[in-house]
Scaffold this motif. Structure first.
Motif, short mmCIF file in Angstrom:
data_model
loop_
_atom_site.label_atom_id
_atom_site.label_comp_id
_atom_site.label_asym_id
_atom_site.label_seq_id
_atom_site.Cartn_x
_atom_site.Cartn_y
_atom_site.Cartn_z
N PRO A 71 0.23 -2.87 1.24
CA PRO A 71 -0.53 -1.63 1.21
C PRO A 71 -0.72 -1.16 -0.23
O PRO A 71 0.12 -1.43 -1.09
N SER A 116 -0.62 1.86 -1.21
CA SER A 116 0.32 2.94 -1.50
C SER A 116 1.22 3.19 -0.30
O SER A 116 0.89 2.83 0.82
N VAL A 117 2.36 3.80 -0.59
CA VAL A 117 3.29 4.25 0.45
C VAL A 117 3.74 5.65 0.03
O VAL A 117 3.61 6.04 -1.13
N SER A 118 4.27 6.41 0.98
CA SER A 118 4.78 7.73 0.62
C SER A 118 6.03 7.57 -0.24
O SER A 118 6.70 6.54 -0.21
N GLN A 160 8.97 6.84 1.95
CA GLN A 160 9.01 5.45 2.40
C GLN A 160 9.50 4.54 1.27
O GLN A 160 10.31 3.64 1.49
N ASP A 201 2.67 9.98 -3.29
CA ASP A 201 2.52 8.57 -2.93
C ASP A 201 2.87 7.69 -4.11
O ASP A 201 2.63 8.04 -5.26
N ARG A 249 0.82 0.79 -5.49
CA ARG A 249 1.22 -0.58 -5.87
C ARG A 249 0.73 -0.92 -7.27
O ARG A 249 1.35 -1.71 -7.98
N PHE A 278 6.72 -3.05 -0.74
CA PHE A 278 5.67 -2.15 -0.25
C PHE A 278 5.39 -2.40 1.24
O PHE A 278 5.19 -1.45 2.00
N SER A 287 6.06 0.42 4.08
CA SER A 287 4.97 0.91 4.94
C SER A 287 5.38 0.92 6.41
O SER A 287 4.80 1.65 7.22
#
Length: 131
Positions: free
Chosen positions: A51, A53-55, A58, A97, A100, A123, A127
């Protein structure tokens, strides 16, 4: 379901009875048809890129699960330049966020001895974490 492959991408989906001339593979278990355009075929295997981005939650959870959180904190604490250290703390603690393509995250991963593939997997793992 069969996936018709053209130039390392899924061009179409077909029933299990398809026997056409195009290159095809069987859809693997867990195949997400909603992400059809995201999949790539690399060395004959169907893959999803990580992904974008992730939070932050996360990301932190994935680092904790991987046993990397103490090393990340040590990395940030060891930054000598006060401005760089403050910016690293903002990136680590204040962003909503984690991306990556973040220069900070990639620099930190390199400093911790992680490969690009390992960061990608982190990542992917992040996710999948749901709070």
């Amino acid at each position: 379901m069969k996936l018709i492959i053209q130039i390392n991408r899924i061009a179409a989906v077909a029933t299990d009875y398809y026997t056409g001339p195009e290159d095809y593979i069987a859809a693997p278990e867990g195949f997400d048809i909603e992400r059809l355009s995201d999949y790539r075929v690399v060395d004959g295997a169907l893959t999803l890129p990580p992904p974008a981005s992730v939070s932050r939650a996360q990301g932190k959870a994935a680092l904790i699960a991987a046993g990397l959180w103490p090393a990340v904190l040590a990395y940030v604490n060891a930054i000598a330049d006060p401005t760089d250290k403050a910016l690293a703390e903002v990136a680590l603690n204040d962003t909503q966020d984690w991306r990556r393509d973040s220069l900070f995250l990639n620099s930190a991963a390199t400093a911790l001895g992680m490969t690009s593939a390992q960061l990608d997997q982190l990542f992917v793992d992040a996710s999948g974490i749901v709070f």
